[in-house]
Design a protein around this motif. Structure first.
Motif, PDB file in Angstrom:
ATOM      1  N   SER A 123       0.812  -1.216   0.000  1.00 32.65           N
ATOM      2  CA  SER A 123       0.000   0.000   0.000  1.00 32.65           C
ATOM      3  C   SER A 123       0.849   1.272   0.000  1.00 32.65           C
ATOM      4  CB  SER A 123      -0.886   0.043   1.240  1.00 32.65           C
ATOM      5  OG  SER A 123      -1.663  -1.137   1.323  1.00 32.65           O
ATOM      6  N   ARG A 150      -2.684  -1.646  -2.110  1.00 36.88           N
ATOM      7  CA  ARG A 150      -3.400  -2.588  -1.267  1.00 36.88           C
ATOM      8  C   ARG A 150      -3.298  -2.195   0.200  1.00 36.88           C
ATOM      9  NH1 ARG A 150      -4.001  -7.651  -4.143  1.00 36.88           N
ATOM     10  NH2 ARG A 150      -3.005  -7.495  -6.195  1.00 36.88           N
ATOM     11  N   ALA A 151      -4.224  -2.711   0.987  1.00 37.58           N
ATOM     12  CA  ALA A 151      -4.181  -2.550   2.437  1.00 37.58           C
ATOM     13  C   ALA A 151      -4.815  -3.776   3.064  1.00 37.58           C
ATOM     14  CB  ALA A 151      -4.919  -1.291   2.880  1.00 37.58           C
ATOM     15  N   GLU A 152      -4.470  -4.029   4.302  1.00 38.04           N
ATOM     16  CA  GLU A 152      -5.147  -5.074   5.063  1.00 38.04           C
ATOM     17  C   GLU A 152      -6.532  -4.569   5.464  1.00 38.04           C
ATOM     18  OE1 GLU A 152      -4.140  -8.168   5.525  1.00 38.04           O
ATOM     19  OE2 GLU A 152      -2.363  -7.661   4.309  1.00 38.04           O
ATOM     20  N   PRO A 153      -7.514  -5.430   5.485  1.00 35.06           N
ATOM     21  CA  PRO A 153      -8.854  -4.980   5.868  1.00 35.06           C
ATOM     22  C   PRO A 153      -8.887  -4.230   7.196  1.00 35.06           C
ATOM     23  CG  PRO A 153      -8.960  -7.192   4.966  1.00 35.06           C
ATOM     24  CD  PRO A 153      -7.511  -6.860   5.085  1.00 35.06           C
ATOM     25  N   GLU A 154      -8.124  -4.705   8.180  1.00 34.86           N
ATOM     26  CA  GLU A 154      -8.134  -4.054   9.492  1.00 34.86           C
ATOM     27  C   GLU A 154      -7.632  -2.622   9.429  1.00 34.86           C
ATOM     28  OE1 GLU A 154      -8.874  -8.180  10.287  1.00 34.86           O
ATOM     29  OE2 GLU A 154      -7.373  -7.206   9.007  1.00 34.86           O
ATOM     30  N   GLN A 155      -6.782  -2.307   8.460  1.00 31.96           N
ATOM     31  CA  GLN A 155      -6.276  -0.934   8.340  1.00 31.96           C
ATOM     32  C   GLN A 155      -7.364   0.047   7.932  1.00 31.96           C
ATOM     33  OE1 GLN A 155      -2.814  -2.342   5.736  1.00 31.96           O
ATOM     34  NE2 GLN A 155      -1.925  -0.581   6.745  1.00 31.96           N
ATOM     35  N   SER A 164     -10.874  -9.221   8.668  1.00 32.44           N
ATOM     36  CA  SER A 164     -10.401 -10.043   7.550  1.00 32.44           C
ATOM     37  C   SER A 164     -11.214 -11.313   7.370  1.00 32.44           C
ATOM     38  CB  SER A 164      -8.930 -10.417   7.764  1.00 32.44           C
ATOM     39  OG  SER A 164      -8.101  -9.291   7.708  1.00 32.44           O
ATOM     40  N   ILE A 181      -8.678  -4.297  -0.745  1.00 28.36           N
ATOM     41  CA  ILE A 181      -8.628  -5.020   0.532  1.00 28.36           C
ATOM     42  C   ILE A 181      -9.158  -6.440   0.423  1.00 28.36           C
ATOM     43  CG2 ILE A 181      -8.762  -2.914   1.910  1.00 28.36           C
ATOM     44  CD1 ILE A 181     -11.771  -3.626   2.405  1.00 28.36           C
TER      45      ILE A 181
END
Length: 449
Positions: A20, A48-53, A58, A85
């Motif tokens: 990201s 991209r990013a992690e869903p939690e970010q 997730s 995500i």
């Protein structure tokens, strides 16, 4: 093609296919992450990013994606704050393969109209008389405005299946000229009627307004800035060389997602403004004739493929068989998917094609449950309504007869042999290698390399 517009075309098509980079972002509904967002990229890989970010769980997001993949969603992409995500399990195999987005093509035509308007080349309020060659079409048809074409209020008679079938099997001579032979059921600007010929005529008018082939204009002004290369896609043309506006843009889902993100960012792509925010604001406004429709964009819950349980500000690019971009500004959320139906109905095949709310209802129910702070209450399981079908809305053989120069819809001097003194290419002459109806596959076919 919209909620009911694709019903019988869908039946026909079914019979043929047994890391990201973070920047300042838009405000979020979730506290504590207002400053998180991803930069737009014209390269092949999205940020991209992690869903939690970005405020999602997730595991629950994975559950929503897994559900969609069991419903014939061949490619699924979920973006929040411009960050990818979540992806479907088949994305690696399908993301770079051109797929017919059907009537979502109409929204791309709307973007091109907006760019032409921004450049001062197209007057949305003007009658198409200002752009058509002298002597083409009668006074009634020439009085139709560009805005009428953008809002599907041209007044043209509709027969969705029979309007589109001669584009699926490319024998028709000149779709725009044929549109000028279709009788008007209503005065222009008064009644919404989902006409395919309407948008083919708009594509031709844009081409005349900008003074160059539509796809040349589209490539330079829209696709190039997004990193969508000319060899990525195939956009069908009729035998007179005019680009179809109603459907038949075969484009990889990874490129389709870029177009969705452009719209969700109010026409901005990084530092560049490709389509003005003012135009897109108008495009998202409901027309007086239909609260669900703007300038070739569907808008609002319960409209086209949008579930009734979605937020009030949702708007969509929407095509036959659920080729969709869902944009929800209040959540800074964009969902892109392609496939071929897959929703479940107790009415069998007919219900699967007509009652298409089941899939988006159940997917978004799961997706919203993945938010740390769910944006909507759980609407409960989908309840299917009874079938409602008016076959006369979809079939009118006069559209097919007109291609052969016969019947009341025929434009004088236009048939499969000649049209309006224009040289015609042979049938199938425009078709790209490996491209047929739904998809482009094989050596030499378009696609992201």
């Amino acid at each position: 093609m919209g909620r009911f517009g694709g019903f019988l075309v869908g039946f026909a098509a079914l019979s043929l296919v047994a890391g990201s980079v973070f920047t300042g972002g838009q405000a979020s509904a979730d506290p504590g992450i207002d400053a998180v967002g991803c930069a737009m990229r014209s390269g092949r890989e999205p940020a991209r990013a992690e869903p939690e970010q970005v405020g999602l769980d997730s595991a629950r997001l994975a559950d929503a994606l897994a559900f969609a993949s069991t419903r014939n969603r061949l490619n699924i992409q979920v973006f929040r704050h411009n960050c990818l995500i979540g992806e479907g399990p088949a994305n690696a195999q399908t993301g770079n393969v051109p797929w017919n987005i059907w009537s979502a093509t109409k929204s791309i035509v709307s973007l091109l109209a907006g760019i032409a308007w921004d450049r001062g080349k197209l007057d949305i309020s003007a009658p198409i008389d200002e752009y058509l060659p002298p002597g083409l079409g009668d006074a009634e048809h020439r009085s139709i405005t560009v805005q009428n074409l953008l809002t599907e209020t041209s007044g043209m008679k509709v027969g969705v299946l029979t309007e589109g079938v001669t584009g699926v099997v490319p024998i028709e001579p000149d779709s725009a000229v044929q549109a000028l032979g279709v009788p008007l059921d209503n005065p222009p600007g008064t009644v919404f009627s989902y006409s395919q010929r309407n948008v083919d005529l708009l594509s031709y008018v844009i081409e005349l307004a900008v003074g160059e082939p539509l796809q040349q204009f589209a490539q330079r002004e829209l696709f190039d800035p997004l990193g969508i290369q000319r060899g990525d896609y195939y956009w069908a043309r009729d035998r007179a060389g005019h680009t179809y506006g109603y459907a038949h843009l075969m484009i990889p889902p990874n490129d389709f997602a870029k177009l969705g993100l452009l719209v969700s960012n109010d026409g901005r792509w990084g530092a560049q403004h490709i389509v003005s925010t003012e135009y897109l604001r108008q495009a998202r406004e409901p027309s007086p004739a239909n609260r669900c429709y703007g300038y070739l964009f569907w808008r609002g819950p319960g409209c086209a493929e949008s579930a009734h349980s979605l937020p009030s500000d949702v708007y969509m690019m929407s095509g036959l068989g659920l080729q969709d971009v869902f944009i929800i500004p209040s959540l800074d959320l964009t969902v892109v998917w392609t496939g071929f139906y897959g929703n479940v109905s107790r009415y069998g095949l007919t219900g699967t094609i007509q009652n298409i709310d089941e899939l988006p209802h159940e997917f978004f129910r799961r997706l919203f449950a993945a938010f740390h702070s769910p944006p909507m209450p759980d609407p409960g399981a989908y309840v299917e309504p009874p079938l409602q079908l008016n076959p006369g809305q979809f079939i009118d053989p006069n559209f097919v007869l007109a291609v052969f120069g016969a019947g009341p819809f025929a434009y004088p001097g236009c048939n499969v042999l000649a049209c309006a003194n224009t040289a015609l290419a042979p049938p199938f002459a425009d078709t790209a290698p490996g491209c047929a109806i739904l998809v482009c596959l094989g050596p030499g076919a378009p696609g992201i390399r």
